[in-house]
Design an enzyme around this catalytic site. Structure first.
Site, short mmCIF file in Angstrom:
data_model
loop_
_atom_site.label_atom_id
_atom_site.label_comp_id
_atom_site.label_asym_id
_atom_site.label_seq_id
_atom_site.Cartn_x
_atom_site.Cartn_y
_atom_site.Cartn_z
N LYS A 73 -33.79 51.21 5.74
CA LYS A 73 -34.16 50.24 6.78
C LYS A 73 -35.04 49.13 6.23
O LYS A 73 -34.97 48.00 6.70
CB LYS A 73 -34.85 50.93 7.96
CG LYS A 73 -33.88 51.70 8.83
CD LYS A 73 -34.32 51.76 10.29
CE LYS A 73 -33.24 52.39 11.14
NZ LYS A 73 -33.71 52.81 12.46
N LYS A 92 -23.98 51.94 14.57
CA LYS A 92 -23.79 50.73 15.37
C LYS A 92 -24.42 49.51 14.70
O LYS A 92 -24.22 48.39 15.15
CB LYS A 92 -24.30 50.91 16.80
CG LYS A 92 -25.72 51.37 16.92
CD LYS A 92 -26.05 51.70 18.38
CE LYS A 92 -27.29 52.55 18.51
NZ LYS A 92 -27.10 53.95 18.76
N LYS A 139 -21.91 56.78 6.98
CA LYS A 139 -21.86 57.29 8.36
C LYS A 139 -21.50 56.17 9.35
O LYS A 139 -21.81 55.00 9.09
CB LYS A 139 -23.19 57.96 8.74
CG LYS A 139 -24.32 57.00 9.02
CD LYS A 139 -25.48 57.67 9.77
CE LYS A 139 -26.56 56.63 10.00
NZ LYS A 139 -27.68 57.02 10.78
#
Ligand code: TYM
Length: 335
Positions: free
Chosen positions: A118, A203, A200
């Site tokens: 992130k 969204k 994975k």
């Protein structure tokens, strides 16, 4: 949650209101939550404190949070059985998060792969919340003395650190927290991207790489048609060598509850077109009733409010008990 003479095991899990959940969220988490509702005392939380580790537009954030509650209800969770609540409505989460920060080492947080991912993605906003995110999550679980935490495989590292922190605290003060275990689906604990099946489904990736639970049948068909497979035209479950095909097979298996060997055998002599048609059909069939119920429940704002208010009250009472127990052990003057 009923009071039973023999207490059922307790479950806590959460989902972030960062947008419409994907089929990965549904298969890896939401679907199991409903399945566990009868056997366990369940608390399911919309993890909205976690969400602001990435900057949010206020109006969109509020809308996403209500939408998530609508989707949890639409996926079949029964608020008379499970406690459904917003994390931000139970201030004990932030309080315990702080206390646990003081029992967690920088080195432990530095090793977290989600922080690395992130912070690479949001290089302009590498905030302290992003860094200590796993501590807040540990607190979410420990506040309720949860025995089991149903999550997808991407949360394994977070669960491990939660257990480490809990054991550390218990080692210092005697029993404070129940040590939780992860609960993973046999199939579908890691649904992969349709465009890059080695990653994975998420969204935050390109639109064509994930199915959203609110996608229309046409969109679902189109996304699966474009899903990456391979060139050897053989339908076999082999995640290492055939990640795209194996992912589609896993989705079918997870949604039908069927057996993988039987499923593979049923495709004998068939091509990828047929596999994609089959995965489209089961996905549409699964999502259609959820979408219809979602449209209905979202119109009933009063009902939704009553659910999250009652949820916060029930969760808050349990959370306060643990928080007070821990604070007393640390040595704080009692209120
Ligand atoms: P979140 O919001 O990213 O995802 C919610 C749940 O969906 C699962 N999941 C998947 N499962 C299978 N395949 C995928 N591709 C996939 N993508 C997501 C996740 O594993 C998760 O179970 N940190 C958590 C929220 C949280 C939480 C908690 C969870 C906060 N506090 C306490 C459990 C207990 C998160 O961001 O999940």
């Amino acid at each position: 949650m009923q009071e039973n003479p023999v207490r059922k095991q307790r479950i806590l899990s959460g989902i972030q209101p960062t947008g419409t959940p994907t089929l990965g969220n549904y298969i890896g988490a939401m679907r199991n939550w409903k399945l566990l509702e009868d056997e366990y005392d369940c608390l399911y939380m919309i993890a909205d404190l976690h969400t602001i580790t990435v900057r949010q537009d206020p109006a969109k954030f509020r809308q996403n949070a209500m939408q998530m509650l609508g989707l949890l209800l639409a996926s079949g969770l029964n608020p008379d059985k499970s406690v459904l609540f917003f994390q931000s409505h139970v201030p004990q989460h932030a309080q315990l998060g702080w206390l646990l920060d003081c029992f967690t080492y920088m080195g432990e947080m530095n090793r977290m792969t989600q922080f690395k991912d992130k912070s690479a993605k949001h290089a302009d906003n590498i905030n302290c919340g992003l860094f200590t995110y796993p501590v807040l999550m540990a607190g979410d679980i420990l506040l309720y003395q949860a025995n089991l935490v149903p999550v997808g495989r991407d949360q394994t590292q977070h669960l491990e650190i939660c257990r480490d922190i809990a054991m550390r605290v218990n080692g210092i003060y005697g029993h404070v927290f129940t040590i939780p275990e992860g609960y993973y689906s046999k199939v579908g604990a890691r649904v992969m991207s349709l465009q890059d099946p080695t990653r994975k489904m998420s969204k935050s990736e390109a639109e064509d790489s994930f199915i959203s639970v609110l996608d229309t049948p046409d969109v679902i068909r189109r996304k699966y048609r474009r899903a990456v497979t391979d060139s050897d035209a053989c339908i076999r479950f082999d995640p290492e060598n055939k990640p795209g095909v194996s992912n589609l097979l896993s989705i079918i298996c997870a949604l039908t509850g069927g057996d993988m060997d039987q499923l593979v055998a049923s495709f004998e002599g068939k091509g990828y077109g047929e596999l994609k048609a089959a995965v489209t059909d089961v996905t549409v069939e699964t999502l259609a009733p959820i979408q219809a119920e979602f449209a209905r429940v979202m119109k009933d704002k009063a009902y939704m409010e009553s659910v999250y208010r009652a949820g916060a009250q029930r969760a808050g009472a349990l959370a306060e008990r643990t928080l007070q127990k821990f604070m007393k052990k640390i040595g704080y003057v009692q209120k």
